[in-house]
Write an enzyme that holds these catalytic residues in place. Structure first.
Site, mmCIF file in Angstrom:
data_model
loop_
_atom_site.group_PDB
_atom_site.id
_atom_site.type_symbol
_atom_site.label_atom_id
_atom_site.label_comp_id
_atom_site.label_asym_id
_atom_site.label_seq_id
_atom_site.Cartn_x
_atom_site.Cartn_y
_atom_site.Cartn_z
ATOM 1 N N ASP A 17 0.845 -1.206 0.000
ATOM 2 C CA ASP A 17 0.000 0.000 0.000
ATOM 3 C C ASP A 17 0.874 1.248 0.000
ATOM 4 O O ASP A 17 1.727 1.425 0.893
ATOM 5 C CB ASP A 17 -0.892 0.019 1.251
ATOM 6 C CG ASP A 17 -1.965 -1.063 1.228
ATOM 7 O OD1 ASP A 17 -2.114 -1.747 0.192
ATOM 8 O OD2 ASP A 17 -2.651 -1.214 2.261
ATOM 9 N N GLY A 45 -6.495 -10.011 1.302
ATOM 10 C CA GLY A 45 -6.176 -11.367 1.751
ATOM 11 C C GLY A 45 -5.119 -11.356 2.836
ATOM 12 O O GLY A 45 -5.265 -11.992 3.895
ATOM 13 N N ALA A 46 -4.051 -10.632 2.581
ATOM 14 C CA ALA A 46 -2.947 -10.563 3.548
ATOM 15 C C ALA A 46 -3.415 -9.917 4.851
ATOM 16 O O ALA A 46 -3.058 -10.373 5.945
ATOM 17 C CB ALA A 46 -1.789 -9.777 2.939
ATOM 18 N N ASN A 47 -4.217 -8.870 4.755
ATOM 19 C CA ASN A 47 -4.710 -8.210 5.971
ATOM 20 C C ASN A 47 -5.571 -9.175 6.795
ATOM 21 O O ASN A 47 -5.462 -9.231 8.024
ATOM 22 C CB ASN A 47 -5.562 -6.982 5.618
ATOM 23 C CG ASN A 47 -4.772 -5.889 4.911
ATOM 24 O OD1 ASN A 47 -3.546 -5.900 4.905
ATOM 25 N ND2 ASN A 47 -5.475 -4.950 4.295
ATOM 26 N N ASP A 234 -11.283 -5.637 6.851
ATOM 27 C CA ASP A 234 -10.557 -6.918 6.825
ATOM 28 C C ASP A 234 -10.444 -7.493 8.237
ATOM 29 O O ASP A 234 -10.592 -8.697 8.454
ATOM 30 C CB ASP A 234 -9.158 -6.722 6.230
ATOM 31 C CG ASP A 234 -9.223 -6.211 4.800
ATOM 32 O OD1 ASP A 234 -10.166 -6.595 4.078
ATOM 33 O OD2 ASP A 234 -8.341 -5.429 4.405
HETATM 34 O O1 RIB Z 1 -9.062 -3.528 2.583
HETATM 35 C C1 RIB Z 1 -7.925 -2.706 2.562
HETATM 36 C C2 RIB Z 1 -6.981 -3.132 1.480
HETATM 37 O O2 RIB Z 1 -7.591 -2.943 0.232
HETATM 38 C C3 RIB Z 1 -5.704 -2.335 1.423
HETATM 39 O O3 RIB Z 1 -4.693 -2.854 2.253
HETATM 40 C C4 RIB Z 1 -5.357 -2.330 -0.038
HETATM 41 O O4 RIB Z 1 -4.256 -3.105 -0.355
HETATM 42 C C5 RIB Z 1 -6.611 -2.811 -0.754
HETATM 43 O O5 RIB Z 1 -6.436 -4.030 -1.301
#
Ligand code: RIB
Length: 304
Positions: A17, A45-47, A234
């Site tokens: 980001d 996904g990572a979050n 997320d």
């Molecule tokens: O939901 C937030 C995320 O959405 C951010 O981290 C950004 O990468 C987008 O994918």
């Protein structure tokens, strides 16, 4: 689930980001200058994988990054907190996903994503392990999500973000669907066609949980000083899945998710702000999550 952590599988995106903190969000065609720039690991996904991990789950992330320096930066916090990345593959021909984010002083944001390698996570690349729950979002191809949902036997949560048309099989297979108000309006009655629990988030007003169009629970978040809402949805998604898999009652699970989401707004950047379990549990002691007018049941009969 006495004696062990929930096991959560996440199939989804990884982004780096690039965040511009601006005095106000630009209108179309407008240039706003004077921004402060930050770089943070992100991607829905990572979050969600990192949020679930910090809330006490054992987590593996099934994703794709590019062969570039952004990849290591994007994966750094997942690695540091012990998310299993052994099924996170590298596309030699694509860049790691990048999200361009503007954040206003109120915490509101605008996001544009260049998906890069997220787009090349193909269904045939998936070989999912056993887990209590699978969490997916829509920043990787829909056919990949469909394959993951078909292959997986446990509790399936899909966060329909960003909103876009999806195969109806994904909605029918879901045990839990998470949407914000904009996404809820986009999907309309489709959300209530299957037998899924549907969680609708309302930003600082909290969230409600419904099934077949009937409201089951409703919760408001604690009052916090929000500086950046990126990653709050997320965190909510991951927290609600963890709590339901732990067989928390609907009302308790929703309160837990609202509190976790609120915590995630109090720091800059998506992943640096994701809360650990102790933080969420201590904030839950200090406020009443019940929204006025809520008279919902507290059962959790839907999670097997
Ligand atoms: O939901 C937030 C995320 O959405 C951010 O981290 C950004 O990468 C987008 O994918």
């Amino acid at each position: 689930m006495p004696g062990r952590n929930p096991t959560i599988i996440v199939v989804g995106s990884v982004n780096l980001d690039l965040v511009a903190r601006v005095s106000r969000l630009p209108a179309p065609g407008e240039t706003v200058t004077g921004a402060e720039l930050g770089r943070y690991p992100g991607g829905k996904g990572a979050n969600q994988a990192l949020a679930a991990r910090r809330l006490g789950a054992d987590v593996s992330l099934h994703a794709r990054v590019g062969a570039d320096a952004n990849a290591e930066e994007a994966l750094a916090l997942l690695r540091a907190d012990g998310v299993d990345l052994s099924d996170c593959s590298v596309d030699p021909d694509a860049a790691t996903g990048v999200a361009l984010i503007c954040v206003a002083p109120s915490g509101e944001n605008q996001i544009v994503v260049a998906p890069g390698a997220n787009r090349t996570l193909r269904p045939e690349m998936l070989d999912l392990p056993w887990g209590d729950a699978l969490i997916c979002q829509l920043e990787v191809p829909a056919e990949t999500i469909r394959k993951a949902a078909d292959d997986f036997d446990g509790f399936f949560c899909v966060n329909l973000a960003p909103a876009m048309p999806v195969p109806s099989e994904i909605l029918k297979r879901a045990d839990l669907i998470v949407v914000n108000e904009t996404e809820a309006a986009f999907y309309g009655d489709l959300l209530n066609e299957g037998e899924a629990l549907v969680a609708v988030t309302h930003g600082a007003q909290g969230a409600h949980l419904q099934m077949g169009g009937k409201e089951l629970a409703s919760a408001r978040p604690p009052a916090v000083e929000a500086v950046d809402a990126t990653g709050a949805g997320d965190t909510f998604t991951a927290a609600l899945t963890v709590a339901l898999v732990e067989k928390q009652a609907h009302q308790d699970a929703l309160a837990f998710a609202c509190a976790a989401g609120a915590c995630a707004t109090t720091k800059q950047g998506a992943q640096p702000s994701l809360p650990y379990r102790e933080e969420v549990e201590s904030i839950l002691i200090t406020y009443s999550p019940v929204r006025t007018g809520s008279n919902k049941d507290s059962g959790n009969e839907n999670v097997s």
